[in-house]
Write a protein that holds these residues in place. Structure first.
Motif, PDB file in Angstrom:
ATOM      1  N   VAL A  20      22.224 -47.416 -60.342  1.00 29.18           N
ATOM      2  CA  VAL A  20      22.249 -48.414 -61.410  1.00 29.18           C
ATOM      3  C   VAL A  20      21.406 -49.618 -60.990  1.00 29.18           C
ATOM      4  N   ALA A  21      21.546 -50.027 -59.729  1.00 29.96           N
ATOM      5  CA  ALA A  21      20.729 -51.133 -59.215  1.00 29.96           C
ATOM      6  C   ALA A  21      19.245 -50.792 -59.309  1.00 29.96           C
ATOM      7  N   LEU A  22      18.868 -49.553 -58.977  1.00 28.23           N
ATOM      8  CA  LEU A  22      17.474 -49.140 -59.105  1.00 28.23           C
ATOM      9  C   LEU A  22      17.010 -49.229 -60.546  1.00 28.23           C
ATOM     10  N   ALA A  23      17.833 -48.752 -61.472  1.00 30.03           N
ATOM     11  CA  ALA A  23      17.465 -48.795 -62.884  1.00 30.03           C
ATOM     12  C   ALA A  23      17.239 -50.239 -63.346  1.00 30.03           C
ATOM     13  N   LEU A  24      18.025 -51.155 -62.831  1.00 28.70           N
ATOM     14  CA  LEU A  24      17.913 -52.554 -63.250  1.00 28.70           C
ATOM     15  C   LEU A  24      16.836 -53.339 -62.506  1.00 28.70           C
ATOM     16  N   LEU A  25      16.582 -52.997 -61.250  1.00 31.21           N
ATOM     17  CA  LEU A  25      15.704 -53.811 -60.405  1.00 31.21           C
ATOM     18  C   LEU A  25      14.270 -53.303 -60.266  1.00 31.21           C
ATOM     19  N   THR A  26      14.006 -52.058 -60.616  1.00 27.43           N
ATOM     20  CA  THR A  26      12.679 -51.490 -60.372  1.00 27.43           C
ATOM     21  C   THR A  26      11.592 -52.207 -61.159  1.00 27.43           C
ATOM     22  N   TYR A  27      11.785 -52.409 -62.450  1.00 24.47           N
ATOM     23  CA  TYR A  27      10.737 -53.071 -63.233  1.00 24.47           C
ATOM     24  C   TYR A  27      10.492 -54.505 -62.756  1.00 24.47           C
ATOM     25  N   PRO A  28      11.527 -55.319 -62.573  1.00 22.32           N
ATOM     26  CA  PRO A  28      11.257 -56.666 -62.040  1.00 22.32           C
ATOM     27  C   PRO A  28      10.580 -56.632 -60.660  1.00 22.32           C
ATOM     28  N   ALA A  29      10.932 -55.652 -59.830  1.00 20.81           N
ATOM     29  CA  ALA A  29      10.307 -55.542 -58.508  1.00 20.81           C
ATOM     30  C   ALA A  29       8.819 -55.214 -58.645  1.00 20.81           C
ATOM     31  N   PHE A  30       8.476 -54.308 -59.570  1.00 19.74           N
ATOM     32  CA  PHE A  30       7.065 -53.987 -59.800  1.00 19.74           C
ATOM     33  C   PHE A  30       6.318 -55.205 -60.332  1.00 19.74           C
ATOM     34  N   MET A  31       6.941 -55.953 -61.233  1.00 16.64           N
ATOM     35  CA  MET A  31       6.286 -57.144 -61.773  1.00 16.64           C
ATOM     36  C   MET A  31       6.051 -58.190 -60.685  1.00 16.64           C
ATOM     37  N   LEU A  32       6.995 -58.313 -59.767  1.00 14.10           N
ATOM     38  CA  LEU A  32       6.810 -59.225 -58.634  1.00 14.10           C
ATOM     39  C   LEU A  32       5.577 -58.810 -57.833  1.00 14.10           C
ATOM     40  N   LEU A  33       5.457 -57.517 -57.572  1.00 14.84           N
ATOM     41  CA  LEU A  33       4.302 -57.029 -56.811  1.00 14.84           C
ATOM     42  C   LEU A  33       2.985 -57.255 -57.553  1.00 14.84           C
ATOM     43  N   ILE A  34       3.005 -57.069 -58.856  1.00 14.73           N
ATOM     44  CA  ILE A  34       1.781 -57.223 -59.646  1.00 14.73           C
ATOM     45  C   ILE A  34       1.370 -58.689 -59.743  1.00 14.73           C
ATOM     46  N   GLU A  35       2.328 -59.566 -59.970  1.00 14.82           N
ATOM     47  CA  GLU A  35       2.022 -60.980 -60.185  1.00 14.82           C
ATOM     48  C   GLU A  35       1.868 -61.773 -58.893  1.00 14.82           C
ATOM     49  N   HIS A  36       2.518 -61.331 -57.819  1.00 10.15           N
ATOM     50  CA  HIS A  36       2.463 -62.056 -56.547  1.00 10.15           C
ATOM     51  C   HIS A  36       2.174 -61.057 -55.422  1.00 10.15           C
ATOM     52  N   THR A  37       0.959 -60.594 -55.380  1.00  9.75           N
ATOM     53  CA  THR A  37       0.565 -59.592 -54.401  1.00  9.75           C
ATOM     54  C   THR A  37       0.534 -60.187 -53.002  1.00  9.75           C
ATOM     55  N   SER A  38       1.358 -59.624 -52.122  1.00 10.05           N
ATOM     56  CA  SER A  38       1.345 -60.029 -50.722  1.00 10.05           C
ATOM     57  C   SER A  38       2.032 -58.935 -49.903  1.00 10.05           C
ATOM     58  N   PHE A  39       1.726 -58.918 -48.641  1.00  4.76           N
ATOM     59  CA  PHE A  39       2.363 -57.951 -47.747  1.00  4.76           C
ATOM     60  C   PHE A  39       3.872 -58.193 -47.689  1.00  4.76           C
ATOM     61  N   THR A  40       4.272 -59.446 -47.676  1.00  6.34           N
ATOM     62  CA  THR A  40       5.700 -59.785 -47.614  1.00  6.34           C
ATOM     63  C   THR A  40       6.443 -59.242 -48.830  1.00  6.34           C
ATOM     64  N   ASN A  41       5.871 -59.424 -50.021  1.00  2.08           N
ATOM     65  CA  ASN A  41       6.512 -58.905 -51.226  1.00  2.08           C
ATOM     66  C   ASN A  41       6.541 -57.381 -51.231  1.00  2.08           C
ATOM     67  N   LEU A  42       5.470 -56.762 -50.753  1.00  2.00           N
ATOM     68  CA  LEU A  42       5.444 -55.307 -50.658  1.00  2.00           C
ATOM     69  C   LEU A  42       6.546 -54.814 -49.721  1.00  2.00           C
ATOM     70  N   LEU A  43       6.697 -55.474 -48.601  1.00  2.00           N
ATOM     71  CA  LEU A  43       7.739 -55.112 -47.646  1.00  2.00           C
ATOM     72  C   LEU A  43       9.132 -55.330 -48.251  1.00  2.00           C
ATOM     73  N   LEU A  44       9.326 -56.422 -48.942  1.00  2.00           N
ATOM     74  CA  LEU A  44      10.604 -56.731 -49.579  1.00  2.00           C
ATOM     75  C   LEU A  44      10.960 -55.677 -50.638  1.00  2.00           C
ATOM     76  N   VAL A  45      10.032 -55.380 -51.521  1.00  2.00           N
ATOM     77  CA  VAL A  45      10.280 -54.415 -52.607  1.00  2.00           C
ATOM     78  C   VAL A  45      10.498 -53.019 -52.047  1.00  2.00           C
ATOM     79  N   THR A  46       9.680 -52.620 -51.086  1.00  2.00           N
ATOM     80  CA  THR A  46       9.831 -51.293 -50.488  1.00  2.00           C
ATOM     81  C   THR A  46      11.182 -51.155 -49.801  1.00  2.00           C
ATOM     82  N   THR A  47      11.594 -52.193 -49.078  1.00  2.00           N
ATOM     83  CA  THR A  47      12.892 -52.166 -48.399  1.00  2.00           C
ATOM     84  C   THR A  47      14.035 -52.113 -49.412  1.00  2.00           C
ATOM     85  N   LEU A  48      13.945 -52.910 -50.455  1.00  2.00           N
ATOM     86  CA  LEU A  48      14.991 -52.940 -51.482  1.00  2.00           C
ATOM     87  C   LEU A  48      15.113 -51.596 -52.196  1.00  2.00           C
TER      88      LEU A  48
END
Length: 137
Positions: A20-48
């Protein structure tokens, strides 16, 4: 961690809550990566996202054999795993590439993850809890 949580609190909810968390968080996580591209964000989203998948997956690897009789456990688990990996692991890259090309939206794969997570949750809710089940040997 997923196995420990499944033993402590039950397999079913430890499979369902991260999905359920994946269903709710995946799109916002992708948008974070698209709008704020950084290694830190990639690491955060991948870990989450990877962590949620791992927690749910650990409980899934336990509940499937627990649902089967002793003489079918290895075969049943093998078939379930092979079919799942073949259907999703074998086709996901093609589907995601097509989705991005068809929509022009780099976040389109998030909808695929969200959709498959919802389907998984519905299937998981049909399963019985097996934590206190005594297995035959």
């Amino acid at each position: 961690m997923g196995g420990w949580l499944a033993d402590r609190y039950g397999r079913l909810w430890i499979m369902v809550i991260p999905r359920v968390a994946l269903a709710l968080l995946t799109y916002p996580a992708f948008m974070l990566l698209i709008e704020h591209t950084s290694f830190t964000n990639l690491l955060l989203v991948t870990t989450l996202l990877g962590g949620m998948t791992a927690i749910s997956g650990a409980a899934s690897l336990v509940i499937v054999p627990e649902l089967l009789p002793n003489h079918l456990r290895a075969l049943g688990m093998s078939i379930a795993y092979a079919v799942g990996v073949s259907l999703f692991g074998g086709t996901t890259q093609f589907i995601i590439t097509w989705l991005i090309g068809a929509t022009g939206n780099p976040a389109a794969p998030a909808w695929y993850v969200t959709g498959t997570s919802i389907i998984c949750v519905l299937a998981m809710l049909a399963l019985p809890e097996t934590r206190s089940k005594t297995l035959e040997r």
